[in-house]
Motif scaffolding. Structure first.
Motif, short mmCIF file in Angstrom:
data_model
loop_
_atom_site.label_atom_id
_atom_site.label_comp_id
_atom_site.label_asym_id
_atom_site.label_seq_id
_atom_site.Cartn_x
_atom_site.Cartn_y
_atom_site.Cartn_z
N LEU A 97 0.67 -1.30 0.03
CA LEU A 97 -0.01 -0.11 -0.01
C LEU A 97 0.80 1.21 0.12
O LEU A 97 0.71 2.17 -0.86
N ILE A 98 1.74 1.24 0.73
CA ILE A 98 2.86 2.41 0.81
C ILE A 98 3.51 2.60 -0.49
O ILE A 98 3.61 3.59 -0.77
N ALA A 99 4.09 1.63 -1.00
CA ALA A 99 4.73 1.57 -2.39
C ALA A 99 3.69 2.25 -3.58
O ALA A 99 3.95 3.11 -4.34
N VAL A 100 2.31 1.68 -3.23
CA VAL A 100 1.22 2.23 -4.43
C VAL A 100 1.14 3.76 -4.18
O VAL A 100 1.11 4.74 -5.07
N VAL A 101 1.04 4.40 -2.84
CA VAL A 101 0.82 5.59 -2.57
C VAL A 101 1.86 6.50 -2.71
O VAL A 101 1.63 7.56 -3.35
N LEU A 102 3.14 6.05 -2.59
CA LEU A 102 4.28 6.93 -3.04
C LEU A 102 4.33 7.23 -4.35
O LEU A 102 4.69 8.24 -4.93
N ARG A 103 3.72 6.22 -5.19
CA ARG A 103 3.88 6.47 -6.56
C ARG A 103 2.88 7.05 -7.29
O ARG A 103 2.86 7.96 -8.24
N TRP A 104 1.62 7.22 -6.65
CA TRP A 104 0.27 7.65 -7.19
C TRP A 104 -0.25 8.79 -6.47
O TRP A 104 -0.69 9.91 -7.06
N CYS A 105 0.06 8.70 -5.11
CA CYS A 105 -0.36 9.87 -4.31
C CYS A 105 0.41 10.02 -3.07
O CYS A 105 0.03 9.82 -2.05
N PRO A 106 1.37 10.53 -3.15
CA PRO A 106 2.16 10.71 -2.19
C PRO A 106 1.76 11.77 -0.99
O PRO A 106 2.23 11.61 0.08
N THR A 107 1.07 12.61 -1.42
CA THR A 107 0.56 13.37 -0.39
C THR A 107 -0.44 12.87 0.78
O THR A 107 -0.63 13.24 1.74
N ARG A 108 -0.80 11.56 0.33
CA ARG A 108 -1.82 10.73 1.35
C ARG A 108 -0.91 9.76 2.06
O ARG A 108 -1.45 8.93 2.89
N LEU A 109 0.44 10.04 2.00
CA LEU A 109 1.24 8.99 2.64
C LEU A 109 1.22 9.06 4.19
O LEU A 109 1.03 7.87 4.95
N ASN A 110 0.95 10.02 4.86
CA ASN A 110 0.59 10.33 6.20
C ASN A 110 -0.49 9.22 6.81
O ASN A 110 -0.32 8.75 7.87
N TRP A 111 -1.48 9.37 6.08
CA TRP A 111 -2.93 8.69 6.49
C TRP A 111 -2.57 7.08 6.26
O TRP A 111 -2.95 6.39 7.24
N PHE A 112 -1.89 6.75 5.28
CA PHE A 112 -1.53 5.27 5.00
C PHE A 112 -0.42 4.67 6.17
O PHE A 112 -0.32 3.32 6.28
N THR A 113 0.33 5.56 6.96
CA THR A 113 1.39 5.03 7.72
C THR A 113 0.49 5.50 9.19
O THR A 113 1.30 5.32 10.12
N SER A 114 -0.48 5.76 9.19
CA SER A 114 -1.10 5.91 10.67
C SER A 114 -1.60 4.74 11.27
O SER A 114 -1.74 3.84 10.63
N PRO A 115 -1.77 4.67 12.83
CA PRO A 115 -2.31 3.70 13.52
C PRO A 115 -3.64 3.05 13.03
O PRO A 115 -3.69 1.81 13.16
N ALA A 116 -4.37 3.97 12.49
CA ALA A 116 -5.77 3.42 11.94
C ALA A 116 -5.35 2.57 10.76
O ALA A 116 -6.18 1.52 10.85
N THR A 117 -4.67 2.86 10.04
CA THR A 117 -4.24 1.97 8.87
C THR A 117 -3.76 0.70 9.39
O THR A 117 -4.09 -0.38 9.07
N PHE A 118 -2.97 0.79 10.03
CA PHE A 118 -2.24 -0.48 10.72
C PHE A 118 -3.16 -1.34 11.33
O PHE A 118 -3.21 -2.56 11.25
N ILE A 119 -4.15 -0.88 12.37
CA ILE A 119 -5.37 -1.61 12.71
C ILE A 119 -6.17 -2.06 11.78
O ILE A 119 -6.65 -3.13 11.62
N ALA A 120 -6.64 -1.33 10.77
CA ALA A 120 -7.66 -1.77 9.44
C ALA A 120 -7.07 -3.09 8.64
O ALA A 120 -8.08 -3.93 8.28
N VAL A 121 -5.60 -2.86 8.42
CA VAL A 121 -5.29 -3.72 7.58
C VAL A 121 -5.31 -5.28 8.33
O VAL A 121 -5.65 -6.25 7.38
#
Length: 213
Positions: A97-121
């Motif tokens: 997910l982080i690799a995809v976000v870095l390629r297509w939407c780097p501005t959303r990186l903070n959201w995908f590295t948050s504890p909420a994403t950690f739990i959701a996955v």
């Protein structure tokens, strides 16, 4: 069963506050687990003899406090082990997910590295696996087949093969022979378990011997 805990060791080691204490942790845990298994096996055989079921809780009388305590103790094992076993898979999904976000939407990186994403996955992964286990017919038998065919090799034979390949020349012939014997024992155990799992498909619902008393 305990051999399949090998997949948890890297996760435990990575999250230890003092990784240098890892060898001591392994020695203490395996000693306690071995003693516990020996005691429980001895008590089960003393109480029920040859009529001891594959799961000792099946021999216990329903409605007794000791039965509920034993069942609760058994349930704790998968509840603790299941999320840890799936942790490597969840980590790989997070990295993808982080690799995809870095390629297509780097501005959303903070959201995908948050504890909420950690739990959701992890919640999604556990939900998918649990739903599959509940809905797929003979899923337990399939997993028993896969476990016998692969887990025994990965947990027992593969580490010894790696050790022989990396450090085998440092030891004498007798030591290497013992390791090869262990590999042979692991192979026999894997084959026997695989054949037993296949028998579940060939002879479904086979009744165990009847015990009286």
């Amino acid at each position: 069963t305990q051999s399949t805990w090998d997949s948890l060791f890297p996760c435990i080691y990575a999250n230890m506050q003092s990784p240098d204490q890892y060898p001591r942790l392994v020695n203490v845990c395996f000693t306690l687990v071995t003693l516990f298994y020996v005691v429980v096996a001895g008590i089960g055989y003393y109480l029920y003899g040859a009529c001891t079921a594959q799961e000792i809780t099946l021999n216990m009388k329903a409605g007794e406090a000791l039965t509920y305590l034993a069942i609760a103790s058994v349930v704790v094992i998968p509840v603790c082990k299941f999320p840890l076993n799936l942790s490597p898979l969840a980590t790989e999904i997070e990295e993808l997910l982080i690799a995809v976000v870095l390629r297509w939407c780097p501005t959303r990186l903070n959201w995908f590295t948050s504890p909420a994403t950690f739990i959701a996955v992890r919640v999604v992964v556990i939900a998918v696996v649990s739903t599959t286990a509940y809905t797929v017919t003979s899923f337990a038998a399939v997993m028993a087949f896969v476990g016998a065919a692969l887990s025994v090799f990965i947990s027992l034979a593969f580490p010894i093969c790696c050790y022989l390949r990396l450090l085998g020349r440092r030891h004498g012939q007798v030591y290497r022979t013992v390791l090869w014997l262990l590999i042979a024992v692991a192979a026999i155990a894997g084959i026997a378990g695989t054949l037993a799992s296949i028998n579940v498909f060939v002879v479904p619902g086979a009744d165990p011997p009847t015990c009286h008393g």
